[in-house]
Write a protein that holds these residues in place. Structure first.
Motif, PDB file in Angstrom:
ATOM      1  N   PRO A   4       0.687  -1.115  -0.074  1.00 59.28           N
ATOM      2  CA  PRO A   4       0.114  -0.128   0.083  1.00 59.28           C
ATOM      3  C   PRO A   4       1.134   1.171   0.078  1.00 59.28           C
ATOM      4  O   PRO A   4       0.566   2.308  -0.791  1.00 59.28           O
ATOM      5  N   LEU A   5       1.926   1.314   0.617  1.00 59.62           N
ATOM      6  CA  LEU A   5       2.778   2.460   0.787  1.00 59.62           C
ATOM      7  C   LEU A   5       3.432   2.588  -0.706  1.00 59.62           C
ATOM      8  O   LEU A   5       3.666   3.931  -1.268  1.00 59.62           O
ATOM      9  N   VAL A   6       3.723   1.706  -1.423  1.00 63.15           N
ATOM     10  CA  VAL A   6       4.368   1.642  -2.756  1.00 63.15           C
ATOM     11  C   VAL A   6       3.477   2.471  -3.543  1.00 63.15           C
ATOM     12  O   VAL A   6       3.529   3.261  -4.428  1.00 63.15           O
ATOM     13  N   LEU A   7       2.159   1.955  -3.556  1.00 61.63           N
ATOM     14  CA  LEU A   7       1.034   2.310  -4.316  1.00 61.63           C
ATOM     15  C   LEU A   7       0.793   3.827  -4.082  1.00 61.63           C
ATOM     16  O   LEU A   7       0.488   4.560  -5.010  1.00 61.63           O
ATOM     17  N   ILE A   8       0.756   4.374  -2.729  1.00 62.36           N
ATOM     18  CA  ILE A   8       0.546   5.499  -2.415  1.00 62.36           C
ATOM     19  C   ILE A   8       1.834   6.484  -3.014  1.00 62.36           C
ATOM     20  O   ILE A   8       1.116   7.478  -3.489  1.00 62.36           O
ATOM     21  N   TRP A   9       2.835   6.073  -3.053  1.00 61.23           N
ATOM     22  CA  TRP A   9       4.070   6.841  -3.492  1.00 61.23           C
ATOM     23  C   TRP A   9       3.928   7.124  -4.836  1.00 61.23           C
ATOM     24  O   TRP A   9       4.317   8.248  -5.282  1.00 61.23           O
ATOM     25  N   ARG A  10       3.525   6.210  -5.735  1.00 60.86           N
ATOM     26  CA  ARG A  10       3.541   6.188  -6.951  1.00 60.86           C
ATOM     27  C   ARG A  10       2.286   7.114  -7.493  1.00 60.86           C
ATOM     28  O   ARG A  10       2.358   7.537  -8.714  1.00 60.86           O
ATOM     29  N   ASP A  11       1.444   7.235  -6.926  1.00 64.88           N
ATOM     30  CA  ASP A  11       0.215   7.904  -7.152  1.00 64.88           C
ATOM     31  C   ASP A  11       0.286   9.494  -6.734  1.00 64.88           C
ATOM     32  O   ASP A  11       0.164   9.663  -5.393  1.00 64.88           O
ATOM     33  N   PRO A  12       0.378  10.472  -7.419  1.00 66.20           N
ATOM     34  CA  PRO A  12       0.390  11.975  -6.925  1.00 66.20           C
ATOM     35  C   PRO A  12      -0.518  12.335  -5.995  1.00 66.20           C
ATOM     36  O   PRO A  12      -0.670  12.822  -5.132  1.00 66.20           O
ATOM     37  N   ALA A  13      -2.126  11.842  -6.474  1.00 64.04           N
ATOM     38  CA  ALA A  13      -3.132  12.222  -5.536  1.00 64.04           C
ATOM     39  C   ALA A  13      -3.008  11.618  -4.290  1.00 64.04           C
ATOM     40  O   ALA A  13      -3.205  12.131  -3.236  1.00 64.04           O
ATOM     41  N   LEU A  14      -2.719  10.189  -4.311  1.00 65.86           N
ATOM     42  CA  LEU A  14      -2.655   9.348  -2.848  1.00 65.86           C
ATOM     43  C   LEU A  14      -1.385  10.160  -2.270  1.00 65.86           C
ATOM     44  O   LEU A  14      -1.340  10.321  -0.934  1.00 65.86           O
ATOM     45  N   ARG A  15      -0.336  10.297  -2.959  1.00 71.63           N
ATOM     46  CA  ARG A  15       0.852  10.868  -2.385  1.00 71.63           C
ATOM     47  C   ARG A  15       0.555  12.184  -1.525  1.00 71.63           C
ATOM     48  O   ARG A  15       0.944  12.818  -0.372  1.00 71.63           O
ATOM     49  N   SER A 133      -9.363   3.477  -8.620  1.00 72.08           N
ATOM     50  CA  SER A 133      -8.844   3.086  -9.760  1.00 72.08           C
ATOM     51  C   SER A 133      -8.097   1.759  -9.474  1.00 72.08           C
ATOM     52  O   SER A 133      -7.451   1.057 -10.512  1.00 72.08           O
ATOM     53  N   TYR A 134      -7.853   1.352  -8.297  1.00 70.90           N
ATOM     54  CA  TYR A 134      -7.215   0.134  -7.770  1.00 70.90           C
ATOM     55  C   TYR A 134      -8.156  -0.986  -7.661  1.00 70.90           C
ATOM     56  O   TYR A 134      -9.431  -0.643  -7.344  1.00 70.90           O
ATOM     57  N   LEU A 135      -7.587  -2.211  -7.477  1.00 68.53           N
ATOM     58  CA  LEU A 135      -8.479  -3.268  -7.426  1.00 68.53           C
ATOM     59  C   LEU A 135      -9.002  -3.181  -5.826  1.00 68.53           C
ATOM     60  O   LEU A 135      -8.564  -2.700  -4.926  1.00 68.53           O
ATOM     61  N   PRO A 136     -10.465  -3.728  -5.855  1.00 72.72           N
ATOM     62  CA  PRO A 136     -11.093  -3.684  -4.567  1.00 72.72           C
ATOM     63  C   PRO A 136     -10.642  -4.275  -3.323  1.00 72.72           C
ATOM     64  O   PRO A 136     -10.573  -3.515  -2.458  1.00 72.72           O
ATOM     65  N   GLU A 137      -9.476  -5.245  -3.699  1.00 76.03           N
ATOM     66  CA  GLU A 137      -9.210  -5.636  -2.334  1.00 76.03           C
ATOM     67  C   GLU A 137      -7.728  -4.781  -1.895  1.00 76.03           C
ATOM     68  O   GLU A 137      -7.207  -5.165  -0.826  1.00 76.03           O
ATOM     69  N   GLU A 138      -7.344  -3.911  -2.879  1.00 78.74           N
ATOM     70  CA  GLU A 138      -6.324  -3.082  -2.480  1.00 78.74           C
ATOM     71  C   GLU A 138      -6.632  -1.806  -1.827  1.00 78.74           C
ATOM     72  O   GLU A 138      -5.918  -0.991  -1.040  1.00 78.74           O
ATOM     73  N   ARG A 139      -8.000  -1.316  -1.904  1.00 77.40           N
ATOM     74  CA  ARG A 139      -8.727  -0.190  -1.363  1.00 77.40           C
ATOM     75  C   ARG A 139      -8.329  -0.063   0.240  1.00 77.40           C
ATOM     76  O   ARG A 139      -7.966   0.940   0.674  1.00 77.40           O
ATOM     77  N   ASP A 140      -8.848  -1.002   0.720  1.00 82.48           N
ATOM     78  CA  ASP A 140      -8.845  -1.019   2.229  1.00 82.48           C
ATOM     79  C   ASP A 140      -7.293  -0.930   2.796  1.00 82.48           C
ATOM     80  O   ASP A 140      -7.223  -0.168   3.643  1.00 82.48           O
ATOM     81  N   GLY A 141      -6.495  -1.750   2.020  1.00 80.74           N
ATOM     82  CA  GLY A 141      -5.168  -1.592   2.400  1.00 80.74           C
ATOM     83  C   GLY A 141      -4.548  -0.137   2.352  1.00 80.74           C
ATOM     84  O   GLY A 141      -3.800   0.650   3.041  1.00 80.74           O
ATOM     85  N   ILE A 142      -5.010   0.660   1.184  1.00 83.35           N
ATOM     86  CA  ILE A 142      -4.605   1.950   0.842  1.00 83.35           C
ATOM     87  C   ILE A 142      -5.051   2.981   1.898  1.00 83.35           C
ATOM     88  O   ILE A 142      -4.231   3.801   2.427  1.00 83.35           O
ATOM     89  N   MET A 143      -6.330   2.650   2.089  1.00 88.59           N
ATOM     90  CA  MET A 143      -7.163   3.861   3.087  1.00 88.59           C
ATOM     91  C   MET A 143      -6.488   3.321   4.624  1.00 88.59           C
ATOM     92  O   MET A 143      -6.123   4.370   5.403  1.00 88.59           O
ATOM     93  N   ALA A 144      -6.075   2.395   4.939  1.00 88.65           N
ATOM     94  CA  ALA A 144      -5.828   1.942   6.322  1.00 88.65           C
ATOM     95  C   ALA A 144      -4.424   2.324   6.181  1.00 88.65           C
ATOM     96  O   ALA A 144      -3.840   2.986   7.376  1.00 88.65           O
ATOM     97  N   ALA A 145      -3.245   2.293   5.114  1.00 90.65           N
ATOM     98  CA  ALA A 145      -2.075   2.822   5.136  1.00 90.65           C
ATOM     99  C   ALA A 145      -2.115   4.417   5.169  1.00 90.65           C
ATOM    100  O   ALA A 145      -1.447   4.795   6.005  1.00 90.65           O
ATOM    101  N   ILE A 146      -2.840   4.986   4.617  1.00 99.90           N
ATOM    102  CA  ILE A 146      -3.124   6.589   4.702  1.00 99.90           C
ATOM    103  C   ILE A 146      -3.344   6.949   6.076  1.00 99.90           C
ATOM    104  O   ILE A 146      -2.873   7.990   6.928  1.00 99.90           O
TER     105      ILE A 146
END
Length: 406
Positions: A4-15, A133-146
């Motif tokens: 999730p941290l890698v996905l966040i870092w690569r995406d300008p809006a998530l970053r 725009s990410y897979l459903p199973e990745e979204r909870d991980g992204i939001m939890a990481a943020i």
């Protein structure tokens, strides 16, 4: 844990959302453990007066968050609205700093700062839209990481405040840090937030009038679940309200211990939040929330008993496990209740938080009237478990357990 941290870092809006939440976390780490001490010890409010301030602040926060969320969905002017909310926070902090008194504290903390806290929900709205725009199973991980990044500053800021206070600085200096960080946050949003209407994801106007939007948010099936999720988080709120006061009362403790305890707890919360993707391989979201509620309730029940002893420091482990789950998974749960309306979803996060704070204020008032500060965590623990069981009864009973890997 790191994906999730890698996905966040690569995406300008998530970053951007992550950095904004780190800055917001710096302010939360500074004010949350000490707000009760500022109110009661520095500005001389009574326990009942402070409970009233918390109650009024909750109402102002709800009204502000819902209004801002609906306006954002209607106009899609999310960037301008978030800048305005953050700038309002600077105004409130400067008022207390320049005119320190009971009146300025009440005006800032009961009205101005609660309304400005809508920034938190709108940053999460941005993160939710960007993660769509990410897979459903990745979204909870992204939001939890943020959400974990929001807690990260507690590890650094609280020990720094401990050093500053030990050097003789007064609590009023907290407002200097709050204002400076918010200035940086406004600049960041101004220069890095995607221009309204230019994002890669679809961001359509809600098409709903104010009345229809309010009816949608206030529907019993939505509002009831948000309030219950808020009750699940009320244990964290009551911990924050009473932490400084209980440590200040306990023999051999001081405000430096408050910073150390809160910093250790926050530091342990971060890896717990980053592990949500792993946990959800074995449990459903609702089962995980029930687990977190049970563990955190155990911490709350043990805290007043062990506070005078060295064993209290071991409580940071169950506290972090429970809080780490309850601070991350309910975010996606509440946002999902509003479907594609990200602004309203962000507003509901504020409603959830306000529900937590309102329940905590009520428990604080009852505890101080009946027995004192130490009763508040006990009441909080009971409330957390009952609310989690109610949510599980509504949404979790029919969901089968997810199998783990072979």
């Amino acid at each position: 844990m790191l994906r999730p941290l890698v996905l966040i870092w690569r995406d300008p809006a998530l970053r951007l959302a992550a950095i904004a939440l780190i800055l917001t976390g710096c302010n939360a780490a500074s004010i949350a453990p000490y707000q009760s001490l500022l109110a009661i010890r520095l500005f001389g409010l009574s326990d009942s007066a402070y409970a009233l301030v918390l109650t009024i602040a909750s109402a102002a926060s709800v009204i502000g968050a819902i209004g801002i969320g609906i306006l954002a969905d209607q106009t899609m002017a999310r960037k301008k609205i978030t800048i305005a909310a953050t700038a309002l926070g600077i105004v409130g902090q400067i008022i207390v700093l320049l005119f320190p008194s009971k009146a300025s504290f009440i005006i800032a903390h009961a009205v101005i700062l609660p309304v400005s806290s809508a920034t938190f929900g709108q940053v999460f709205a941005l993160a939710r839209m960007a993660s769509s725009s990410y897979l459903p199973e990745e979204r909870d991980g992204i939001m939890a990481a943020i959400r974990a990044l929001f807690a990260l500053p507690f590890i650094v800021i609280l020990p720094l405040w401990s050093v500053v206070f030990d050097a003789g600085a007064g609590l009023i200096w907290i407002y200097v840090e709050l204002a400076l960080v918010n200035v940086v946050l406004v600049a960041l949003i101004l220069h890095r937030w995607p221009a309204d209407g230019s994002t890669m994801w679809v961001d359509q106007r809600s098409g709903l009038s104010l009345g229809k939007s309010l009816r949608e948010i206030g529907h019993p099936s939505v509002l009831g679940r948000v309030l219950l999720s808020g009750a699940v988080g009320s244990g964290i709120a009551i911990y924050m309200v009473t932490l400084g006061l209980t440590f200040d009362e306990a023999p051999g403790r001081d405000i430096g211990d408050v910073a150390i305890f809160a910093g250790l707890l926050a530091g342990l919360e971060v890896p717990v939040m980053l592990s949500m993707g792993w946990l959800l391989r074995y449990l459903t979201r609702m089962q995980a929330i029930l687990l977190g509620a049970t563990v955190h309730a155990g911490f709350l029940l043990a805290f007043p008993v062990l506070l005078p002893t060295p064993a209290v420091w071991f409580l940071v482990v169950p506290a972090a496990i429970g809080a780490g789950i309850l601070l991350s998974l309910p975010i996606a749960y509440v946002q999902d209740l509003m479907g594609t309306r990200a602004g309203a979803g962000g507003a509901m996060l504020a409603v959830q938080r306000v529900a937590s704070e309102s329940i905590a204020a009520a428990l604080f008032a009852v505890a101080t009237w009946v027995a004192g500060y130490s009763l508040a965590p006990v009441l909080g623990g009971i409330t957390v478990v009952l609310a989690a069981l109610a949510l599980w009864w509504l949404d979790g009973r029919q969901t089968a357990r997810k199998p783990g890997p072979a």
